[in-house]
Design a protein around this motif. Structure first.
Motif, mmCIF file in Angstrom:
data_model
loop_
_atom_site.group_PDB
_atom_site.id
_atom_site.type_symbol
_atom_site.label_atom_id
_atom_site.label_comp_id
_atom_site.label_asym_id
_atom_site.label_seq_id
_atom_site.Cartn_x
_atom_site.Cartn_y
_atom_site.Cartn_z
ATOM 1 N N LEU A 84 3.336 -3.683 -3.244
ATOM 2 C CA LEU A 84 3.070 -3.250 -1.955
ATOM 3 C C LEU A 84 3.898 -2.188 -1.596
ATOM 4 O O LEU A 84 3.480 -1.239 -0.823
ATOM 5 C CB LEU A 84 3.038 -4.635 -0.692
ATOM 6 C CG LEU A 84 2.166 -5.591 -0.904
ATOM 7 C CD1 LEU A 84 2.334 -6.509 -0.114
ATOM 8 C CD2 LEU A 84 0.502 -4.937 -1.126
ATOM 9 N N ALA A 85 5.420 -2.145 -1.812
ATOM 10 C CA ALA A 85 5.969 -1.256 -1.553
ATOM 11 C C ALA A 85 5.663 0.109 -2.404
ATOM 12 O O ALA A 85 5.736 0.993 -1.843
ATOM 13 C CB ALA A 85 7.647 -1.600 -1.908
ATOM 14 N N ALA A 86 5.482 0.011 -3.594
ATOM 15 C CA ALA A 86 5.060 1.205 -4.409
ATOM 16 C C ALA A 86 3.750 1.697 -3.884
ATOM 17 O O ALA A 86 3.735 2.866 -4.017
ATOM 18 C CB ALA A 86 4.629 0.666 -5.997
ATOM 19 N N GLU A 87 2.734 1.091 -3.535
ATOM 20 C CA GLU A 87 1.522 1.424 -2.782
ATOM 21 C C GLU A 87 1.830 2.085 -1.834
ATOM 22 O O GLU A 87 1.268 3.562 -1.446
ATOM 23 C CB GLU A 87 0.672 0.417 -2.457
ATOM 24 C CG GLU A 87 0.186 -0.235 -3.884
ATOM 25 C CD GLU A 87 -1.181 -1.447 -3.458
ATOM 26 O OE1 GLU A 87 -1.135 -1.594 -2.156
ATOM 27 O OE2 GLU A 87 -1.478 -1.994 -4.646
ATOM 28 N N ARG A 88 2.926 1.606 -0.711
ATOM 29 C CA ARG A 88 3.291 2.457 0.626
ATOM 30 C C ARG A 88 3.989 3.822 -0.008
ATOM 31 O O ARG A 88 3.741 4.846 0.756
ATOM 32 C CB ARG A 88 4.110 1.397 1.293
ATOM 33 C CG ARG A 88 3.337 0.704 2.139
ATOM 34 C CD ARG A 88 4.242 -0.056 3.384
ATOM 35 N NE ARG A 88 5.257 -0.673 2.924
ATOM 36 C CZ ARG A 88 5.296 -1.993 2.364
ATOM 37 N NH1 ARG A 88 4.490 -2.709 2.599
ATOM 38 N NH2 ARG A 88 6.419 -2.606 1.768
ATOM 39 N N GLU A 89 4.821 3.630 -1.035
ATOM 40 C CA GLU A 89 5.716 4.921 -1.224
ATOM 41 C C GLU A 89 4.635 5.824 -1.864
ATOM 42 O O GLU A 89 4.834 7.180 -1.385
ATOM 43 C CB GLU A 89 6.561 4.621 -1.943
ATOM 44 C CG GLU A 89 7.912 3.641 -1.753
ATOM 45 C CD GLU A 89 8.471 3.374 -2.832
ATOM 46 O OE1 GLU A 89 8.526 3.760 -3.864
ATOM 47 O OE2 GLU A 89 9.714 2.529 -2.498
ATOM 48 N N ALA A 90 3.464 5.505 -2.594
ATOM 49 C CA ALA A 90 2.836 6.470 -3.116
ATOM 50 C C ALA A 90 1.728 7.026 -1.972
ATOM 51 O O ALA A 90 1.527 8.172 -2.060
ATOM 52 C CB ALA A 90 1.919 5.859 -4.124
ATOM 53 N N ALA A 91 1.576 6.576 -1.034
ATOM 54 C CA ALA A 91 0.783 6.744 0.157
ATOM 55 C C ALA A 91 1.452 7.906 0.880
ATOM 56 O O ALA A 91 1.002 8.980 1.496
ATOM 57 C CB ALA A 91 0.292 5.733 1.027
ATOM 58 N N ALA A 92 2.756 7.578 1.150
ATOM 59 C CA ALA A 92 3.751 8.499 1.964
ATOM 60 C C ALA A 92 3.819 9.600 0.981
ATOM 61 O O ALA A 92 3.702 10.685 1.707
ATOM 62 C CB ALA A 92 4.939 7.612 2.197
#
Length: 109
Positions: A84-92
């Motif tokens: 989930l953290a990786a997905e948020r970082e990629a979106a940011a």
């Protein structure tokens, strides 16, 4: 026409809002129903058992995908948190890639 009226009436939908005059090739005018997708599907569901079954199967498939998978172990919880953290970082990163771009152009990508 009768079936459409009956189905819409059972669904408590006013059939008159979809009724429109239609010119026939003979030059006469008749009444026709111009139904949106939702109301068309509603009418068709009543006729086709295979169609209803396909909808039920798809609905169940979507519900199964939506079920929350609760981690059962610490390692599963950590893996989920990392994903989930990786997905948020990629979106940011994708949003901040072009700081001069307008919000509209970012959303349309």
């Amino acid at each position: 026409m009768r079936d459409i009226r009956n189905v819409l009436e059972q669904a408590e939908i006013e059939a008159a809002q979809f009724c429109a005059p239609c010119k026939l090739p003979s030059g006469q005018t008749a009444q026709a129903y111009l139904l949106p997708r939702r109301e068309c599907d509603l009418v068709v569901y009543g006729y086709s058992v295979k169609y209803r079954l396909a909808i039920i199967d798809r609905w169940r498939e979507l519900e199964e995908k939506q079920q929350l998978q609760i981690p059962q172990t610490l390692s599963e919880a950590l893996l989920l948190a990392g994903r989930l953290a990786a997905e948020r970082e990629a979106a940011a990163v994708s949003v901040n890639r072009d700081p001069g771009a307008s919000l509209t152009s970012r959303l349309l990508r």
